[in-house]
Design a protein around this motif. Structure first.
Motif, PDB file in Angstrom:
ATOM      1  N   GLN A 224       3.753   0.725  -1.018  1.00  0.00           N
ATOM      2  CA  GLN A 224       2.887   0.502  -2.184  1.00  0.00           C
ATOM      3  C   GLN A 224       1.741  -0.461  -1.822  1.00  0.00           C
ATOM      4  O   GLN A 224       0.613  -0.278  -2.283  1.00  0.00           O
ATOM      5  CB  GLN A 224       3.715   0.004  -3.372  1.00  0.00           C
ATOM      6  N   ARG A 225       2.013  -1.458  -0.953  1.00  0.00           N
ATOM      7  CA  ARG A 225       0.932  -2.333  -0.442  1.00  0.00           C
ATOM      8  C   ARG A 225      -0.089  -1.507   0.322  1.00  0.00           C
ATOM      9  O   ARG A 225      -1.299  -1.703   0.195  1.00  0.00           O
ATOM     10  CB  ARG A 225       1.509  -3.385   0.514  1.00  0.00           C
TER      11      ARG A 225
ATOM     12  N   ASP B 199       1.568   6.426 -10.628  1.00  0.00           N
ATOM     13  CA  ASP B 199       2.696   6.455  -9.701  1.00  0.00           C
ATOM     14  C   ASP B 199       3.762   7.365 -10.314  1.00  0.00           C
ATOM     15  O   ASP B 199       4.378   7.008 -11.320  1.00  0.00           O
ATOM     16  CB  ASP B 199       3.225   5.020  -9.537  1.00  0.00           C
TER      17      ASP B 199
ATOM     18  N   VAL C  65      -2.450   0.287  -1.997  1.00  0.00           N
ATOM     19  CA  VAL C  65      -3.480  -0.601  -2.567  1.00  0.00           C
ATOM     20  C   VAL C  65      -4.545  -0.893  -1.497  1.00  0.00           C
ATOM     21  O   VAL C  65      -5.750  -0.851  -1.777  1.00  0.00           O
ATOM     22  CB  VAL C  65      -2.826  -1.898  -3.107  1.00  0.00           C
TER      23      VAL C  65
ATOM     24  N   ILE D 258       1.117  -2.504 -13.096  1.00  0.00           N
ATOM     25  CA  ILE D 258       1.465  -1.362 -13.952  1.00  0.00           C
ATOM     26  C   ILE D 258       1.241  -1.781 -15.406  1.00  0.00           C
ATOM     27  O   ILE D 258       1.907  -2.705 -15.909  1.00  0.00           O
ATOM     28  CB  ILE D 258       2.928  -0.922 -13.712  1.00  0.00           C
TER      29      ILE D 258
ATOM     30  N   ALA E 288      -2.793  -5.220  -7.970  1.00  0.00           N
ATOM     31  CA  ALA E 288      -2.424  -4.021  -8.738  1.00  0.00           C
ATOM     32  C   ALA E 288      -1.354  -4.392  -9.750  1.00  0.00           C
ATOM     33  O   ALA E 288      -0.527  -5.273  -9.487  1.00  0.00           O
ATOM     34  CB  ALA E 288      -1.899  -2.928  -7.817  1.00  0.00           C
TER      35      ALA E 288
ATOM     36  N   LEU F   2       3.107   4.119 -14.462  1.00  0.00           N
ATOM     37  CA  LEU F   2       4.282   4.728 -13.846  1.00  0.00           C
ATOM     38  C   LEU F   2       4.776   5.853 -14.740  1.00  0.00           C
ATOM     39  O   LEU F   2       4.943   5.649 -15.949  1.00  0.00           O
ATOM     40  CB  LEU F   2       5.392   3.686 -13.699  1.00  0.00           C
TER      41      LEU F   2
ATOM     42  N   GLN G 244      10.350   0.613  -7.599  1.00  0.00           N
ATOM     43  CA  GLN G 244       8.885   0.691  -7.557  1.00  0.00           C
ATOM     44  C   GLN G 244       8.275  -0.353  -8.497  1.00  0.00           C
ATOM     45  O   GLN G 244       7.286  -1.010  -8.148  1.00  0.00           O
ATOM     46  CB  GLN G 244       8.436   2.115  -7.884  1.00  0.00           C
TER      47      GLN G 244
ATOM     48  N   TRP H 248       5.798  -3.348  -7.492  1.00  0.00           N
ATOM     49  CA  TRP H 248       4.456  -3.537  -8.077  1.00  0.00           C
ATOM     50  C   TRP H 248       4.276  -4.977  -8.538  1.00  0.00           C
ATOM     51  O   TRP H 248       3.184  -5.547  -8.426  1.00  0.00           O
ATOM     52  CB  TRP H 248       4.210  -2.564  -9.239  1.00  0.00           C
ATOM     53  N   ARG H 249       5.359  -5.587  -9.041  1.00  0.00           N
ATOM     54  CA  ARG H 249       5.244  -6.983  -9.505  1.00  0.00           C
ATOM     55  C   ARG H 249       4.950  -7.942  -8.354  1.00  0.00           C
ATOM     56  O   ARG H 249       4.357  -8.991  -8.545  1.00  0.00           O
ATOM     57  CB  ARG H 249       6.552  -7.413 -10.193  1.00  0.00           C
TER      58      ARG H 249
END
Ligand code: NAD
Ligand code: 89Y
Length: 343
Positions: A297-298, A70, A301, A30, A28, A8, A18, A22-23
């Motif tokens: 974000q999904r 990102d 990926v 970071i 994926a 990021l 974001q 991501w978590r």
């Protein structure tokens, strides 16, 4: 799928959403963060347990092996950072507004295409679940062929306390917020052939326009009105809801305040609650936007895994960005603007 390693860049106000998203995403993670402000870097690094930290993006790219980056910085840094990602062959997500000008945006799309690098603009509003619900009704054919749309965002919410830079730019609501609403208009009614725009500044404490009214011709034949305001004081503050009216040959769709969806069509009238989920890390009233961050974000990926082009790829976003440029040009000249001529 083996997990993707991402970095990021930009650990500011919005990037926290974001990072939360991501978590929540399997496949994926970071693994490194970058911000030129060491204080922001420490806050976000500590909050999300990321120990690989950089104050210089060039050092990040030199040191890390990345599956994607990102970019969550403000607009001025987008072009150099996207071009840096392309030069390193790293797939890239870039926050909106994609670029300061359409010429920059075109150069960024070309740099990624030439490098064979996927590029997605983080244009998340169309991923909001109420907007997806409207699109699903359109796709079902229930209201027939749409001939009119009104996509409206009117609010008096204080966006300047969280994002002080919004008060100082020469451009405000079209570039910052209208860009999302214009993208929703494209998502629902298709590409735009021409537009006419009017803008105003009501709040004397800011530099840019805080009201915009845009009339658009869509190539498919529909007419729409996109209207945005941050100068509208209402009894019940709707931020950050986008309200929608669509009229079709066989019926109508109304997405009203409170996420109430009314569909009148071939099979009668149906009213439903299309409220977004309140994710565990989300907070009202932002939860609608926060849920869409997870969704886009999904999607990224999934696209990297399948090789599919993201819905809001750089190339797609040029068509939304052209509407931003056209709206400013049209508001200045008070003349209609043809969109194809800009692309
Ligand atoms: P911010 O100013 O709070 O954060 C930006 C961060 O980027 C800062 O910490 C800054 O130090 C860092 N930065 C800037 N240039 C850098 C560089 N070259 N290298 C490393 N770090 C750099 O801004 P914000 O409010 O978080 O907004 C960021 C972006 O997100 C903007 O483009 C904004 O329009 C967008 N945004 C999108 C949504 C949405 O729903 N999609 C919502 C809010 C903001
Ligand atoms: O920056 C804007 C955005 O993208 O969504 C809402 C916002 O945070 C303020 O207008």
């Amino acid at each position: 799928m083996a997990g993707l390693s991402g970095a990021l860049i930009g650990c500011g106000f919005f990037a926290v959403n974001q990072m939360h998203a991501w978590r929540d995403i399997e496949g994926a993670a970071i693994i490194a963060v970058c911000d030129r402000d060491p204080e922001r870097l420490k806050i976000v690094g500590d909050q999300f347990g990321v120990t690989r930290r950089y104050t210089d993006a060039a050092e990040l790219f030199a040191a890390e092996t990345l599956d994607f980056v990102d970019i969550a910085t403000t607009v001025g840094s987008h072009r150099p950072l996207v071009e840096m990602a392309a030069a390193h062959g790293v797939p890239v997500i870039c926050q909106k507004p994609f670029a300061p000008t359409l010429a920059d945006a075109k150069a960024m799309v070309k740099a990624c295409a030439d490098a064979g690098v996927p590029l997605m603009v983080h244009e998340n509003f169309r991923w909001q679940s109420p907007i997806q619900a409207v699109r699903a009704v359109l796709d079902s054919g229930e209201i027939g062929t749409p001939f009119f749309g009104r996509i409206s965002f009117r609010s008096g919410y204080d966006v300047f306390s969280g994002q002080p830079y919004l008060a100082t730019g020469k451009r405000f609501i079209i570039e910052d917020l209208g860009i999302h609403i214009l993208d929703i208009a494209r998502f629902l009614l298709g590409d735009v052939s021409s537009l006419t725009a009017r803008t105003k500044r009501i709040n004397p404490a800011i530099a840019g326009e805080d009201v915009a009214t845009i009339l658009m011709d869509h190539a498919g034949g529909a007419t729409s009105v996109v209207d945005c305001s941050y100068a509208t004081k209402l009894a019940a503050e709707p931020f950050p809801e986008t309200l929608i009216e669509l009229d079709g040959s066989d019926g109508t769709i109304r997405l009203a305040q409170g996420y109430r969806l009314t569909v009148t069509g071939k099979s009668g009238t149906r009213v439903s609650d299309v409220s977004p989920r309140l994710l565990p890390w989300a907070s009202r009233p932002w939860h609608n936007i926060q849920e869409s961050v997870l969704a886009i974000q999904r999607h990224w990926v999934d696209c990297l895994a399948s090789g599919q082009e993201p819905a809001t790829s750089g190339a797609d976003n040029l068509r939304t960005f052209a509407l931003v440029e056209a709206a400013y040009a049209g508001a200045a000249s008070r003349e209609p603007v043809q969109i194809e001529a800009l692309l």
